[in-house]
Design an enzyme around this catalytic site. Structure first.
Site, short mmCIF file in Angstrom:
data_model
loop_
_atom_site.label_atom_id
_atom_site.label_comp_id
_atom_site.label_asym_id
_atom_site.label_seq_id
_atom_site.Cartn_x
_atom_site.Cartn_y
_atom_site.Cartn_z
N GLY A 112 -15.56 -85.56 17.90
CA GLY A 112 -15.80 -84.85 19.15
C GLY A 112 -16.95 -85.48 19.91
O GLY A 112 -17.22 -86.67 19.76
N SER A 113 -17.63 -84.67 20.69
CA SER A 113 -18.66 -85.23 21.56
C SER A 113 -19.93 -85.58 20.79
O SER A 113 -20.21 -85.02 19.74
CB SER A 113 -19.01 -84.22 22.66
N THR A 114 -20.69 -86.51 21.35
CA THR A 114 -21.96 -86.89 20.74
C THR A 114 -22.92 -85.71 20.72
O THR A 114 -23.67 -85.52 19.77
CB THR A 114 -22.56 -88.10 21.50
N GLY B 103 -22.02 -83.61 17.90
CA GLY B 103 -22.31 -84.39 16.69
C GLY B 103 -23.79 -84.30 16.33
O GLY B 103 -24.14 -84.12 15.15
N GLU C 111 -17.39 -88.88 14.22
CA GLU C 111 -16.75 -89.84 15.13
C GLU C 111 -16.96 -89.26 16.51
O GLU C 111 -16.37 -88.25 16.87
CB GLU C 111 -15.27 -89.96 14.74
N GLU D 251 -20.04 -90.58 29.29
CA GLU D 251 -18.63 -90.50 28.97
C GLU D 251 -17.96 -89.44 29.85
O GLU D 251 -18.41 -88.30 29.92
CB GLU D 251 -18.46 -90.12 27.49
#
Lengths: 287, 488
Positions: free
Chosen positions: B245-247, B250, B267, B398
């Protein structure tokens, strides 16, 4: 004639291939158990650390793109140099509280560890690289690459063998690093700088600081241009802080807890793998 | 100044509709949580709708798992781990996973249609990429189950226990396969939470898992939103967390797990550079640019969202790219001619619009082909931005949509430093017909997956994952196995 007066050594930091004093001008007192020696160790600061990271980042491209054979030879060279300085390190280890016998054993193991990893420098890639059989007409392969700049908080107890066991896999794999020496046994860690310095290790590849762990750990783990943080120790609060700060820029946090560095199982290519990234490349096959 | 030549597209020749039929698809009105081998209703009794983003119609409703449900699922996984899965002969474990792969293949068409209905992606992609790759993943890892001793030289492996897995909405079934297959092969049991907007293929996978007679509790699938995910991450009896998913999320997970001793793989986001050199095969490169950014509506973490074209060919590349964009078919995801389907959700559409506004405000020159979009549903026209620089937000952040930022460059060193000037490091693309240049650039881009003279290719045997803020760990290949074992 009176007995000759000995020359004391001023222990300094090792940053960018130079031996500066801490920019902070501060120090902490270090004495051996018998109080025969009193040292003013540099109390490295956040600024020293940041300078060291800049040096490590600058050195990264060059060091990571050296041939593996060359890196292996440099590691071997460190082993050679250390062999010639056995007595210096035995002396420091004894000062730090070891018996002569234990000190001799430790320096021997330390030298052997350099030689061991010198041999790995051009082999771990072969062990861990792969050509992947993808279901399309593509050539696809995966190779390990250095993670980047690694901040290391070295083991507090084992300040020569432990220090080296953590350090060597990092640089064998093409990373550069800033490593904080054991606070309570800093002598032989910082003396390693002299060995590295005379072994063709390029400036900035290894930077060594002395100082207070409680003061520096936060900065080590939170720096935004550090790719990986290795922490050696058992303090759960410190581990938590390191892992929390690692989240700031998705650092790879590597924790070595209760490692017995004198054991044979405390070396191996998997230690190198801790600071490697796997890169996969695709290319079409066809005309 | 002479005008650049462009192709004319004002023709009466258009594609006839070629929709995939949906009359044999059976969706339940309502789905429970898949826990311990059964579909059960949520303890909280809350349900939420899952809609078709192409027409905003409700497809079904699914349970929202609360803390008790999460706990029940983790307990079921724990029981199954202790009593069954970790004790089973590895070769038998492998056979169950092979079975899952086979059933997915048998039901591939149904899976593909549901995937496109629920997520909005073109049927061409779900049929040819998502579903076959998901089956291939199970097939690949099934074979590892009894060969783990060969994977890590000098060491043997131990399973970790219960894996809590959270997956995104861009490749719903495929991400479930990426997570579940290696976990099971390595001897772990799992609790998987699919994304809020795309739960249906994961729930269908639950039915497959039951059909394969996988012992109850080995795989548990619970639906819900971010809160449910949080509970799963925090659950004390989860040994490993795997997240895609998104940073931003994360980083939150890393913080949450700090000091817990739990293992994790992440990831996360990306902002890949796709580099076109003057000596590239230009027509192929243009096709590659389209694949890189418009595949799956740009909802791809490894999308080539930053295009770098060498100055000498920039005019030609951009002009051909615009021509190609005019031929892209945008519309009904179930139509086999469709290239670009629906944006996954209203929220995502708003995010894309926001970024395009930012791009315009920051001075970028926008290009969008003229096309008519369906009236209902969520849609976005493929978009280019030129006249942008490294500091523009649409170059740094992003977007996760069909929006490409184009810059030019002159030298190899310049483009490498521009490509690496990002906190991300998931993927990259290089286009050149000169081998030595290709190897230099692929080596120096700091990213986990590099596509040379191609883009957005995936395979179960090919490790995938990022450098820097794009994540930790790899999925796929032997590396993907490493993420689910302890080496002893």
């Amino acid at each position: 004639m009176s007995k000759r007066l000995g020359i004391r050594k001023t222990y300094k930091l090792y940053i960018n291939g130079k031996f500066p004093r801490t920019e902070s001008g501060r120090y902490y007192k270090w004495t051996d158990e018998k109080k025969t020696a009193i040292m003013n160790m540099c109390r490295g600061s956040r600024k020293d650390f940041r300078n060291a990271v800049v040096a490590a980042r600058k050195a990264f491209e060059g060091w990571s793109s050296r041939t593996a054979y060359n890196r292996g030879q440099i590691l071997y060279r460190i082993g050679e140099m250390l062999e010639g300085h056995r007595d210096q390190f035995i002396g420091e280890l004894i000062l730090q509280g070891l018996t002569k016998r234990a000190a001799e054993k430790e320096i021997t193991q330390t030298i052997d560890r350099f030689i061991y990893y010198a041999g790995w420098a051009d082999k771990y890639q072969q062990v861990f690289s792969r050509v992947n059989p993808v279901s399309m007409p593509y050539f696809n392969f995966t190779v390990p690459e250095a993670t980047g700049v690694v901040a290391v908080c070295a083991p507090e107890e084992s300040s020569l063998l432990g220090f080296v066991s953590v350090l060597v896999p990092v640089i064998a794999g093409g990373n550069t690093c800033v490593i904080l020496a054991s606070q309570s046994r800093p002598l032989c860690s910082i003396s390693c700088a002299e060995i590295l310095h005379s072994s063709d290790v390029p400036a900035g590849v290894v930077n060594i600081l002395t100082g207070l762990r409680t003061e520096l750990l936060e900065h080590f783990s939170s720096h935004m241009d550090v790719n990986s943080m290795i922490y050696c120790g058992e303090n759960l609060q410190e581990i938590k802080m390191v892992e929390e700060n690692a989240a700031l820029n998705v650092k790879r946090a590597v924790i070595y807890k209760n490692e017995a560095w004198s054991k044979k199982t405390s070396q191996g290519p998997y230690y190198i793998l801790e600071t490697q990234e796997m890169k996969t490349t695709w290319h079409p096959v066809g005309v | 100044m002479n005008k650049t030549k462009t192709l004319k597209f004002d023709t009466n020749w258009s594609y006839s509709p070629a929709p995939e039929s949906i009359d044999y698809i059976e969706l339940k009105d309502r789905y429970g949580l898949f826990i311990d081998g059964n579909f059960t209703s949520s303890k909280g009794g809350n349900y939420f709708d899952t809609i078709n983003p192409a027409n905003e119609e409700k497809l079904s409703e699914v349970s929202e798992a609360n803390e008790k449900d999460v706990d029940k699922a983790v307990q079921a996984a724990r029981q199954a781990y202790e009593k069954v899965w970790s004790k089973m002969k590895p070769s038998e474990r492998g056979k169950y996973i092979f079975r899952i792969a086979r059933i997915i293949q048998e039901q591939a068409r149904e899976f593909a249609v549901i995937e496109s209905l629920d997520g909005g992606k073109p049927i061409r992609e779900s049929r040819d990429i998502d579903i076959p790759l998901a089956a291939a993943h199970f097939f690949y890892y099934a074979g590892w189950a009894d060969k783990l001793d060969y994977a890590f030289p000098g060491r043997s492996t131990k399973s970790l226990g219960v894996a809590g897995q959270i997956i995104p909405w861009n490749f719903p079934l495929l991400m479930a396969a990426w997570k579940i297959a290696p976990a099971l092969a390595a001897g772990n049991t799992v609790v998987l939470k699919p994304a809020e907007t795309t739960p249906l293929t994961a729930l269908k996978l639950a039915e497959v898992i039951r059909e394969a007679d996988v012992p109850p509790g080995v795989v548990n699938i619970i639906t819900g939103g971010g809160e449910t995910g949080k509970m799963l991450v925090k659950h004390p009896d989860v040994n490993k967390v795997a997240f895609t998913g998104s940073t931003e999320v994360g980083k939150f997970i890393m913080k949450t797990l700090a000091g817990s001793g739990k293992r994790y793989t992440l990831e996360l986001g990306g902002k890949a550079a796709n580099i076109i050199f003057e000596d590239a095969a230009i027509n192929q490169a243009v096709e590659g640019i389209v694949d890189a950014i418009f595949f799956n509506q740009g909802h791809v973490c490894c999308a080539g969202s930053r295009l770098y074209v060498q100055e000498s060919v920039a005019k030609e590349v951009i002009s051909k790219l615009k021509d190609r964009m005019n031929t892209l078919v945008i519309g009904d995801p179930l139509d086999k001619n469709t290239d670009i389907g629906a944006i996954n959700s209203r929220m995502q559409l708003e995010k894309i619009c926001k970024y395009v506004d930012i791009g315009k405000k920051e001075g970028g020159s926008i290009y969008q082909p003229s096309c008519t979009l369906p009236e209902k549903g969520f849609w976005y026209v493929p978009t280019l931005f030129a006249d942008v620089s490294q500091s523009h937000r649409i170059v740094q952040e992003e977007i996760f949509g069909p929006v490409l930022a184009i810059q030019t460059f002159r030298t190899v060193d310049e483009v490498i430093s521009k490509a690496n000037n990002t906190p991300y490091g998931l993927s990259g693309g290089v286009w050149t017909d000169k081998g030595s240049k290709l190897f230099k650039v692929t080596k120096e881009i700091r990213a986990g997956v590099i596509w040379a003279n191609t883009f957005n290719k995936f395979d179960p045997g090919s490790p995938f994952g990022g450098y820097k803020e794009s994540g930790i760990g790899r999925e796929g290949g032997v590396e993907g196995l490493h993420s689910y074992v302890e080496l002893v």
